[in-house]
Motif scaffolding. Structure first.
Motif, PDB file in Angstrom:
ATOM      1  N   ASP A 171     -13.475 -24.174  -0.358  1.00 42.37           N
ATOM      2  CA  ASP A 171     -14.317 -23.116   0.196  1.00 42.37           C
ATOM      3  C   ASP A 171     -15.483 -22.862  -0.754  1.00 42.37           C
ATOM      4  OD1 ASP A 171     -12.524 -21.754   2.465  1.00 42.37           O
ATOM      5  OD2 ASP A 171     -11.235 -22.258   0.765  1.00 42.37           O
ATOM      6  N   SER A 307     -22.443 -17.079   4.062  1.00 44.10           N
ATOM      7  CA  SER A 307     -21.285 -16.191   4.093  1.00 44.10           C
ATOM      8  C   SER A 307     -21.663 -14.754   3.780  1.00 44.10           C
ATOM      9  CB  SER A 307     -20.252 -16.656   3.045  1.00 44.10           C
ATOM     10  OG  SER A 307     -20.141 -18.062   3.000  1.00 44.10           O
ATOM     11  N   LYS A 316     -13.714 -15.414   1.961  1.00 42.29           N
ATOM     12  CA  LYS A 316     -12.587 -16.253   2.394  1.00 42.29           C
ATOM     13  C   LYS A 316     -11.687 -15.497   3.367  1.00 42.29           C
ATOM     14  CE  LYS A 316     -10.680 -17.759  -1.413  1.00 42.29           C
ATOM     15  NZ  LYS A 316      -9.745 -18.570  -2.243  1.00 42.29           N
ATOM     16  N   SER A 319     -13.224 -15.319   6.768  1.00 42.46           N
ATOM     17  CA  SER A 319     -13.490 -16.664   7.305  1.00 42.46           C
ATOM     18  C   SER A 319     -14.977 -16.996   7.430  1.00 42.46           C
ATOM     19  CB  SER A 319     -12.812 -16.843   8.681  1.00 42.46           C
ATOM     20  OG  SER A 319     -11.414 -16.698   8.570  1.00 42.46           O
ATOM     21  N   THR A 320     -15.834 -16.322   6.622  1.00 41.96           N
ATOM     22  CA  THR A 320     -17.241 -16.720   6.611  1.00 41.96           C
ATOM     23  C   THR A 320     -17.542 -17.712   5.482  1.00 41.96           C
ATOM     24  OG1 THR A 320     -17.983 -14.872   5.225  1.00 41.96           O
ATOM     25  CG2 THR A 320     -17.957 -14.524   7.621  1.00 41.96           C
TER      26      THR A 320
END
Length: 355
Positions: A171, A307, A316, A319-320
């Motif tokens: 990520d 994000s 995280k 979920s961006t």
């Protein structure tokens, strides 16, 4: 490398050293771009020659020579602010300070603090193109960024390649941080952007925020803390100090424009909204007392980001944060355009055409 085109006309490139740091200048007959090679490949100058106007904001301390600057002590924020000269940074792989897969990272990650290399791909009176690249230290990324400038054009073309050099899917957060300042920035400036809504961070360290933390509203108008309707597309004058950070969402397309309606001059950005679907709007109009600005700065930054918010762990969780696969790459492109003669902007195409 000490590169020089050897021309004093048309498009040209020259490298020089300022305060011990290498700077590469790319220019044509209309624009001059200065890139701080030894720190993040920051664009510290974006000068529109016909009006002698630099759009990039300069921090109060300017460019600091690393070898002659000893921080008072280590900071939980890292070293970004000690050496932040203003201008435009590439931010990777996070926003705020974070623990990143076991690596401790300070404010705005790694890419904005390390030296970048460059390779001149084209150098003629009609066109110049330079590839800038870096490999991060604590994280397994490398970036290749190509900046192209053509004769007689006010469009800056930027193509980027992000590389995951690890054997893991990871990520990350990635953003661009172009800070705009005086003399271009003033209360006469207006923002056009196809955003639908915003969330205010509240800037917990700012006593002058106009919105409570977590306030959500439709862009650009919403009621502030005191119940008054505030138009976020209008730049505050700074006569009443204010500072805020907003996260803009629901972009129909990836572009924005900042227009000085008095000067009839503007700067526009356009990008791939599938890579950078959010914009952070950082606004400091004399409104941050104490460290590091002490109420003395007037600037904004409209930052395309992968994000939200400015926290890796929260990105995280919501979920961006984007995921890049092992040994994979992400390609994207941006354009910057300078324009005259307009009050407001309806759109900017991916080719940099302003409507």
């Amino acid at each position: 490398m000490n590169y020089s085109s050897g021309r004093n006309h048309g498009c040209r490139i020259i490298e020089y050293v300022h305060r011990g740091l290498k700077i590469l200048v790319m220019e044509n007959d209309l624009l001059k771009i200065s890139v701080l090679l030894d720190k993040g490949a920051d664009i510290v100058e974006l000068l529109y020659k016909p009006l002698d106007t630099d759009f990039m904001w300069k921090s109060p301390w300017g460019i600091r020579e690393f070898s002659k600057h000893i921080p008072s002590c280590s900071s939980s924020l890292g070293n970004f602010l000690d050496f932040y000269a203003g201008g435009w940074q590439e931010i990777l792989p996070g926003g705020g300070p974070c623990s990143y897969y076991g690596a401790e990272l300070g404010l705005h990650g790694e890419s904005s603090l390390i030296p970048w290399d460059y390779y001149v791909q084209e150098d003629s009176a009609d066109c110049i193109s330079v590839l800038f690249n870096c490999s991060l230290i604590r994280t397994p990324f490398s970036i290749k960024k190509t900046i192209t400038l053509n004769k007689g054009s006010t469009v800056i073309d930027i193509k980027e390649l992000l590389i995951n050099e690890s054997n893991e899917n990871i990520d990350f957060m990635w953003g661009h941080h172009p800070a705009i300042g005086e003399p271009f920035l003033s209360k006469d400036c207006r923002i056009d952007i196809p955003a639908k809504r915003f969330t205010a961070s509240g800037l917990s360290y700012s006593p002058t925020s106009k919105f409570n933390s977590g306030t959500q509203g439709r862009w650009p108008q919403e009621k502030g803390i005191n119940g008054e309707m505030i138009d976020l597309s209008v730049i505050p004058s700074g006569e009443v100090p204010t500072a805020d950070l907003f996260f803009l969402e629901g972009l129909e397309d990836g572009w924005y424009a900042i227009t000085n309606t008095k000067m009839k001059l503007g700067i526009g950005f356009c990008w791939d909204v599938s890579v950078f679907p959010y914009v952070w709007y950082w606004q400091v109009c004399r409104g941050l007392p104490g460290y590091p600005w002490y109420g003395r700065t007037y600037n904004i930054a409209l930052e395309p980001w992968t994000s939200i918010p400015d926290n890796f762990e929260k990105a995280k969780q919501n979920s961006t944060a984007k995921i890049i696969k092992a040994n994979d790459t992400i390609q994207t492109s941006l354009k910057v355009v300078i324009y005259e003669g307009l009050d407001r902007v309806k759109s900017i195409s991916r080719e940099g055409e302003v409507v």
